[in-house]
Enzyme design. Structure first.
Site, PDB file in Angstrom:
ATOM      1  N   HIS A 148       0.819  -1.224   0.000  1.00  0.00           N
ATOM      2  CA  HIS A 148       0.000   0.000   0.000  1.00  0.00           C
ATOM      3  C   HIS A 148       0.849   1.268   0.000  1.00  0.00           C
ATOM      4  O   HIS A 148       0.318   2.361  -0.241  1.00  0.00           O
ATOM      5  CB  HIS A 148      -0.929   0.036   1.220  1.00  0.00           C
ATOM      6  CG  HIS A 148      -1.949  -1.055   1.239  1.00  0.00           C
ATOM      7  ND1 HIS A 148      -2.813  -1.277   0.190  1.00  0.00           N
ATOM      8  CD2 HIS A 148      -2.227  -2.014   2.173  1.00  0.00           C
ATOM      9  CE1 HIS A 148      -3.593  -2.326   0.481  1.00  0.00           C
ATOM     10  NE2 HIS A 148      -3.246  -2.787   1.666  1.00  0.00           N
TER      11      HIS A 148
HETATM   12  N1  6DK Z   1      -7.857  -2.084   9.287  1.00  0.00           N
HETATM   13  C1  6DK Z   1      -2.545  -5.527   3.772  1.00  0.00           C
HETATM   14  O1  6DK Z   1      -3.038  -6.763   4.182  1.00  0.00           O
HETATM   15  C2  6DK Z   1      -2.972  -4.394   4.706  1.00  0.00           C
HETATM   16  O2  6DK Z   1      -2.982  -5.326   2.464  1.00  0.00           O
HETATM   17  C3  6DK Z   1      -4.469  -4.201   4.829  1.00  0.00           C
HETATM   18  C4  6DK Z   1      -4.806  -2.876   5.467  1.00  0.00           C
HETATM   19  C5  6DK Z   1      -6.267  -2.759   5.834  1.00  0.00           C
HETATM   20  C6  6DK Z   1      -6.561  -1.468   6.512  1.00  0.00           C
HETATM   21  C7  6DK Z   1      -7.985  -1.351   6.964  1.00  0.00           C
HETATM   22  C8  6DK Z   1      -8.313  -2.368   8.035  1.00  0.00           C
HETATM   23  C9  6DK Z   1      -7.982  -2.846  10.437  1.00  0.00           C
HETATM   24  C10 6DK Z   1      -8.740  -4.004  10.511  1.00  0.00           C
HETATM   25  C11 6DK Z   1      -8.848  -4.711  11.719  1.00  0.00           C
HETATM   26  C12 6DK Z   1      -8.198  -4.244  12.842  1.00  0.00           C
HETATM   27  C13 6DK Z   1      -7.419  -3.103  12.750  1.00  0.00           C
HETATM   28  C14 6DK Z   1      -7.310  -2.408  11.563  1.00  0.00           C
HETATM   29  F1  6DK Z   1      -0.497  -4.459   3.424  1.00  0.00           F
HETATM   30  C15 6DK Z   1      -1.018  -5.609   3.795  1.00  0.00           C
HETATM   31  F2  6DK Z   1      -0.593  -5.909   4.987  1.00  0.00           F
HETATM   32  F3  6DK Z   1      -0.577  -6.528   2.960  1.00  0.00           F
HETATM   33  O3  6DK Z   1      -8.931  -3.365   7.763  1.00  0.00           O
HETATM   34 ZN    ZN Z   2      -3.992  -7.425   2.621  1.00  0.00          ZN
END
Ligand code: 6DK
Ligand code: ZN
Length: 373
Positions: A148
């Site tokens: 990201h």
């Molecule tokens: N936040 C990724 O897996 C990162 O692509 C994903 C980022 C998601 C941000 C929004 C989100 C949370 C959910 C649960 C608890 C706390 C925060 F970059 C990678 F790691 F690969 O779902």
């Molecule tokens: Zn992810």
């Protein structure tokens, strides 16, 4: 000359064809209040690979922090200093900036900078070892993730775009110029696509959940019509799942109809998997059902490209058992094991429709893609 091959006999260093990067130092980034992107993600994977006696068949590659000149191949100088500044923040500054970071889906602490530097440097070393033909395949068990992170922004648990920086370093230091990045993390790698959006030398293919406005990272960038721009038009390939619940059958259908035809036509010299395991069955963030055997089959297919030059770089994945089992299956394929057989299965309706629409779009750019398939 034959060397003894009994499993009790340690491999000669030059016998290794597969390597891995792992360091417990990357656990210096963690949230004291709990967060899914936690140190156990990499320590559990490493432990599982060790218990399975995989790590002893793989060459351990030392990790090191990314250098400024390397990071600047993708990121702005402002961005570099923004991440470096995290380690010099006072406790009060950190409390005051908590909301700012939370808005970006980040948490930070003193050890964050060090872990982010190592994670990126680790993926660079994994890629260089393969690009220099020292090893056939490598697995970078690193965190924080990277896909990201945009040229000028940290976000979504990511600080530096590990894979994007590594691809640029490979292009700069080795004869390898044509690189494919296959991103099977359940989230769209907006940062990676951004880094190469107008560049035909790096093919970016992503399979991800895409419910515009609701599923992270939410923008229009991961849509099926977001195919790159300028000279890079056609070199970004998005396979946007419209709902949760995708299965092995759905992923393999996309591989058969879109991913492999495009990959073979592109003919990469190096393949890097942005390997999040958050589409795995049991992952609460991804809510999909890819099995370890599903990941093994995808890895196996990608191994047929680029003369077998393949790097697996960890991105997301939050169910500790699921990511360990998925990583085991992927590592098994890297080491030459055949993937477990999958049961008979058919792709679901939503996935079939998505793959059809993607094929129609991508057939404008790739003659290998059948628009009616
Ligand atoms: N936040 C990724 O897996 C990162 O692509 C994903 C980022 C998601 C941000 C929004 C989100 C949370 C959910 C649960 C608890 C706390 C925060 F970059 C990678 F790691 F690969 O779902
Ligand atoms: Zn992810």
């Amino acid at each position: 000359i034959e060397r003894p091959r009994a499993s009790s006999v340690p491999l000669h260093p030059s016998d290794f064809t597969v390597g891995y990067v792992y360091s417990a130092e990357m656990t210096s980034h963690f949230s004291p209040t709990g967060h899914p992107e936690k140190p156990e993600r990499i320590s559990n994977i490493y432990h599982a690979l060790t218990v399975a006696r995989y790590t002893q068949k793989m060459k351990w590659l030392p990790i090191r922090p990314v250098r400024k000149e390397e990071a600047l191949l993708v990121h702005s100088e402002d961005h570099w200093y923004k991440v470096l500044a995290i380690q010099d923040m006072t406790d009060q500054e950190r409390i005051d900036s908590e909301e700012y970071y939370e808005q970006l889906s980040l948490y930070v602490m003193q050890g964050t900078t060090r872990a982010a530097l190592l994670s990126c440097g680790g993926v660079i070393e994994a890629c260089l070892a393969v690009a220099r033909n020292e090893l056939k395949k490598t697995f970078a068990i690193v965190r924080p993730p990277g896909h990201h992170a945009e040229p000028d922004e940290h976000m979504g648990f990511c600080f530096f775009n590990n894979v994007a920086v590594a691809a640029r370093v490979v292009q700069q230091l080795t004869p390898i110029k044509k690189i494919m990045i296959l991103d099977w993390d359940v989230h769209h790698g907006n940062g990676t696509q951004r880094a190469f959006n107008d560049d035909p030398s790096v093919l970016y293919i992503s399979l991800h959940r895409y419910e515009q406005g609701t599923f992270y990272p939410c923008g229009p960038f991961g849509g099926l019509q977001s195919c790159g721009e300028g000279p890079g038009l056609g070199y970004s390939v998005n396979i946007p799942w419209p709902e949760r619940g995708m299965t092995d059958a759905d992923y393999l259908h996309a591989f058969q109809k879109v991913v492999m035809p495009i990959a073979m036509e592109f003919a990469p010299e190096l393949v890097i998997i942005s390997s999040g395991f958050d589409a795995a069955h049991g992952d609460d963030l991804g809510e999909c059902h890819v099995s370890p055997a599903g990941y093994a089959h995808m890895t196996h297919m990608l191994s047929s490209l680029a003369g077998g030059r393949l790097v697996v770089a960890l991105e997301g994945g939050y169910n500790l058992d699921a990511i360990s089992n998925s990583a085991l299956a992927v590592a098994g394929v890297l080491l030459g094991e055949a993937p477990d057989q999958l049961p008979p299965m058919v792709a679901g309706e939503a996935a079939t429709e998505t793959v059809f629409l993607v094929a129609r779009e991508q057939s404008k750019y790739w003659k290998n893609v059948d628009p009616k398939a």
